[in-house]
Each structure stands twice: as C-alpha cells, then as structure tokens.
Design a protein around this motif. Structure first.
Motif, PDB file in Angstrom:
ATOM      1  N   ARG A  13       0.842  -1.213   0.000  1.00  0.00           N
ATOM      2  CA  ARG A  13       0.000   0.000   0.000  1.00  0.00           C
ATOM      3  C   ARG A  13       0.871   1.255   0.000  1.00  0.00           C
ATOM      4  O   ARG A  13       0.581   2.226  -0.684  1.00  0.00           O
ATOM      5  CB  ARG A  13      -0.900   0.027   1.239  1.00  0.00           C
ATOM      6  N   LEU A  14       1.922   1.195   0.806  1.00  0.00           N
ATOM      7  CA  LEU A  14       2.789   2.376   0.943  1.00  0.00           C
ATOM      8  C   LEU A  14       3.502   2.692  -0.370  1.00  0.00           C
ATOM      9  O   LEU A  14       3.448   3.821  -0.858  1.00  0.00           O
ATOM     10  CB  LEU A  14       3.796   2.114   2.060  1.00  0.00           C
ATOM     11  N   VAL A  15       4.150   1.703  -0.958  1.00  0.00           N
ATOM     12  CA  VAL A  15       4.994   2.014  -2.130  1.00  0.00           C
ATOM     13  C   VAL A  15       4.196   2.143  -3.420  1.00  0.00           C
ATOM     14  O   VAL A  15       4.680   2.731  -4.388  1.00  0.00           O
ATOM     15  CB  VAL A  15       6.133   0.977  -2.317  1.00  0.00           C
ATOM     16  N   GLN A  16       2.982   1.595  -3.435  1.00  0.00           N
ATOM     17  CA  GLN A  16       2.172   1.723  -4.656  1.00  0.00           C
ATOM     18  C   GLN A  16       1.179   2.883  -4.575  1.00  0.00           C
ATOM     19  O   GLN A  16       0.318   3.029  -5.448  1.00  0.00           O
ATOM     20  CB  GLN A  16       1.424   0.417  -4.948  1.00  0.00           C
ATOM     21  N   ALA A  17       1.316   3.714  -3.558  1.00  0.00           N
ATOM     22  CA  ALA A  17       0.477   4.912  -3.474  1.00  0.00           C
ATOM     23  C   ALA A  17       0.743   5.812  -4.682  1.00  0.00           C
ATOM     24  O   ALA A  17       1.858   5.837  -5.206  1.00  0.00           O
ATOM     25  CB  ALA A  17       0.772   5.665  -2.178  1.00  0.00           C
ATOM     26  N   GLU A  18      -0.284   6.515  -5.107  1.00  0.00           N
ATOM     27  CA  GLU A  18      -0.142   7.433  -6.252  1.00  0.00           C
ATOM     28  C   GLU A  18      -0.571   8.831  -5.814  1.00  0.00           C
ATOM     29  O   GLU A  18      -1.688   9.275  -6.120  1.00  0.00           O
ATOM     30  CB  GLU A  18      -1.008   6.963  -7.417  1.00  0.00           C
TER      31      GLU A  18
END
Lengths: 420, 63
Positions: A13-18
């Motif tokens: 969730r953290l690294v794929q946030a946009e």
C-alpha cells in the motif's frame, strides 16, 4: 493474518500509493477545520508542556485568525479551552516544524489515486522569520495574510485547471537530481515550478499578482518540502488499518515529545522525549540556542526519503558529519537494516539503481538498536528567532520499545486462540 | 598434534563478530579478516529478546 502477510500488504500500500497534487483551498473548506482549533506538529501536546517556540507559534496563529489581539489574550483563550489545540495528524494533515494550521490558512490537497484517500499541508512560507520556526512578528502575519488572500487562491485555481500533478513521478525524478526531499528540495521545487508554469499563466491572474506568486515559489528552495510531506501522509495513512502489521506509519515531533504510530496499533501514539538535533548552525548560533527537534516532516523518512535516501543526495552529507559520499551511502545502508524492503519507484543512481530503504519495521528497530535517522531543520529555542541551522536527529528507541510491548500484548490472545 | 595446534599451523582466515577492534588488530597483522557487525538482539535485554523471538516465530510458522 500473519505478521509477514500483514507487513507485505502494508508495504505494498505504501509504495504503490499514487499521490497527486490536486488543489489548494482554505483548511476550513478542504479539511472541515471550522472550529476554533490550532493544529500543530507531532503527537498530542499539553499546552503547559509545549516548548516556547511552539507556544509562540500557536499564539501568533490565534492572532492571525483574529481570535485575539495580543499574545496574552490568545493564551487566555487556550487556557479557558476556547481555542483548542490538536495534532495535524488527527485531521489528515501534516505540518513542518511547529506545523501550525488554522481554518483560514490555505492548504494543498494531495489525493492518493490508488486508494482514494487525501492529505493536507500548508504552503511553505519560505526561509527566515516564519511561523513554522516560531517567529511571530508583523512580517510573519503579513506573509500569512498574503498566502491566504492571493497565493492560495491562485494556486488552487491553477491546480484545479491543471488536472493534478503526479507527485510520485516528480519525486522519483528529483531523487535522481540530488534531492532527498527533506533537507534538499531544490530539484523537486524546480520540477514543480516547471509543471505549474503553464497552468499558472493561464489561471487569469493580473501580471503583478502572477509575478508575486512566481517570485515566491522561485525564491524558496524548500517550497516542495510541504508537498513531499503531504505525499508521505497520503501514502502512509492507508496502512493504519492493517491490524497485524509492525510497519511504522508515523514519526512526528512536537518540540517536547517524539511520537510514532504503528500500522497494527491504529491511532495509538508511543512517545518519548525528543532529542536535540546535531548539525550545522548559521553564523552567530550554536547548540545552546537550539530547540529540541520539531515537525511532522519525518513523514518523508517513513516513505524512504530524507535520511533514508542520503546516498541520493551527496550535497547534504555534511549534515551527517565531516565525511563524503561514503558516509551518505553508509547512512542509507544502515537504514536498510531496519526496513521491510526497497522502494520500487524511488531509486538511487549512486547505489546502482537500488530503491531507497522503505517500510520501517518496529521489530527490526528494537532488535538492532538502530534508530531512524531524520534530516531536520533546527529552530531557535527563543521565540521569534526562526531557523538557526540544519542537521540530523535520531528517533528515540524508547518509542519503539513501548510499541513492541503493546504489539506483543495485543498479539498474545490471538496466538493463544490459534494454539487452541 | 591437537586440533588447536593444527588450526594455528594453517593459514588463518577469520570472520569476526561483534567487537571491531579484534578485526582491526588482525588486519594490522595482515591476517585476512571479515568483520560482521553484530550485537545481541534488543541490546541484550532478555525480556524484549523473547518478545522479538515470539513474533519472529510467527513469520516462520507461515513460511
């Protein structure tokens, strides 16, 4: 859910946030901050325990809103509970240093397009005497009024017409240009200015107003810092509802305490006395003039930037000591010891394109004793002084030890049931 | 010849754990040495080390 699965989900969730910069509006409108409340950086704060710099900024903000005409009257309102104070983090926002937000202040709105949540942050005021460093004279108030009356509305109109600015791509590029996006934001600020230039010109402001806003953005190397922080807040908030994760979601300081929040422990804060930063001082100032560390800006370290991305930013390495690039690489490698992975989008050229270490694991901090390294500005402890230097600070180990105890206690019944 | 005498009659290659000064001394004597930074979990606190071990076990159970 196992901790491993929960952590994998939280990191994803953290690294794929946009995060996308979409708007700028008064906090009352954007955040629903309509009551007489002053938001501040860090974990919850008791007025009597707030440092003088934080108190000065809060009183100045009350005067700015017109709720009181002088500091004594403003302090009375706080004592009587007629003006409330509370953490930015509890209202979906973040703020650098003192982190003050009041209803009429314009805030940037960052939308996380991967999960639909939002985060808010004020416009960076620039350097010198500014509210975020506890300065509180008429020049500070005049700038705040100008941000409210001219810069904020124009930036809002510009951003709404632009359709939004993709911050993840911009930040990944700035990292390659030497920013770690805490101490150094010059590349990110330039990239943002480039993206804003056309929409700003088309926003229909008169030439003089347009020039004032353009000059303001162009003269502030740290203009992007606040926006990086809101991107961090928008990226980390969705991790707060993953019950079995040991990922550290929040690190923040209020000038008195350092606080962390952990994905598996929800909204609970774990606090310890904040440390003094070490670093370089402006001429005429030294450690004896410094305020303990402050601000929500450590949110950028929780997403793998700042002290964690030191290897990407050789020009800030002097803040970690007298060494060179090798020291910066060592700092990033050390942070890798306490993280769950590497960022797939934030990559470091000097480390053969490896991603920045990201996703602080509470367990790894306690196990190794390696505490997060945070790049930070240094505020003067005497109210009104403003910024007196910049350096680094460590998160206190005690916060992580307390959180480990709480996580284990919460985990114990689940393990017992599973054993049955 | 005892095992320990055998050991010291060969070329010595060392992996050093913990205190770096031991590795530095060997380096000065031109003995090949790799230093590994290590300290006891949780700074040697047995209670916290036990908590960490229990939480680490959960990961292993799933794997």
């Amino acid at each position: 859910m196992s901790i491993k699965t929960a952590n994998r989900m939280a990191l994803e969730r953290l690294v794929q946030a946009e995060p996308v910069l979409v708007d700028c509006r008064p906090a009352a409108q954007a955040m629903g901050l309509t009551d007489r409340t002053v938001l501040h950086a860090g974990p919850p704060l008791v007025w009597g325990q707030a440092c003088a710099t934080m108190q000065a900024a809060i009183l100045c903000a009350i005067r700015y809103e017109g709720w009181a005409s002088d500091d004594a009257q403003a302090a009375e309102l706080v004592h009587r509970g007629e003006v409330k104070i509370g953490p930015c983090h509890h209202r979906g926002a973040v703020g650098p240093m003192t982190g003050i937000i009041t209803p009429s202040m314009p805030v940037f709105l960052v939308a996380n397009r991967s999960l639909g949540n939002q985060a808010f942050v004020t416009i960076n005021e620039g350097l010198g005497k500014v509210l975020r460093f506890g300065a509180n004279d008429e020049s500070v108030l005049a700038r705040l009024r100008w941000l409210r009356d001219e810069a904020g509305p124009l930036l809002g109109k510009t951003l709404r017409a632009s359709g939004g600015i993709d911050l993840r791509a911009l930040m990944a590029q700035a990292l390659r240009m030497g920013d770690e996006m805490h101490q150094r934001n010059v590349a990110a600020s330039c990239l943002l200015a480039r993206a804003l230039m056309g929409p700003l010109a088309r926003a229909g402001a008169d030439a003089a107003g347009l020039a004032r806003v353009a000059d303001f953005i162009g003269s502030n190397d740290q203009f992007f810092l606040n926006i990086a922080m809101a991107a961090g807040k928008a990226s980390t908030d969705p991790c707060l509802d993953i019950p079995d994760s040991t990922l550290v979601v929040t690190m923040a300081r209020n000038g008195t305490d350092f606080g962390i929040r952990v994905a598996g422990l929800g909204d609970r804060w774990f606090t310890a006395p904040v440390e003094m930063p070490t670093g370089l001082y402006f001429p005429g100032f030294g450690p004896e003039d410094a305020n303990p560390d402050m601000g929500d800006s450590a949110i950028v370290e929780t997403i793998g930037l700042g002290g964690f991305a030191m290897a990407a930013s050789p020009s800030v390495v002097r803040f970690v000591g007298a060494g060179g690039l090798q020291d910066a690489i060592r700092a990033t490698e050390e942070m890798g010891e306490i993280c769950l992975g590497e960022h797939p989008h934030f990559r470091i050229p000097t480390l053969d394109e490896r991603g920045t270490p990201v996703g602080i694991d509470l367990r790894k901090v306690v196990e190794t004793g390696i505490t997060p390294l945070i790049n930070t500005g240094i505020a003067g402890k005497k109210p009104g002084t403003g910024q007196i230097g910049a350096g680094v600070a460590r998160a206190p180990l005690a916060c992580f030890e307390q959180a480990l105890e709480a996580f284990s206690a919460q985990r114990q019944p689940a393990r017992t049931l599973a054993g049955c | 010849m005892s095992a320990i005498t055998d050991l010291f009659s060969q070329e010595i290659r060392v992996i050093n754990l913990g205190l770096e000064v031991f590795a530095q001394n060997l380096e000065r004597l031109c003995v090949p040495v790799i230093h590994m930074q290590w300290s006891p979990p949780a700074g040697g606190d047995p209670h916290r080390a036990a908590l960490l071990a229990a939480l680490a076990d959960e990961d292993e159970e799933e794997a």
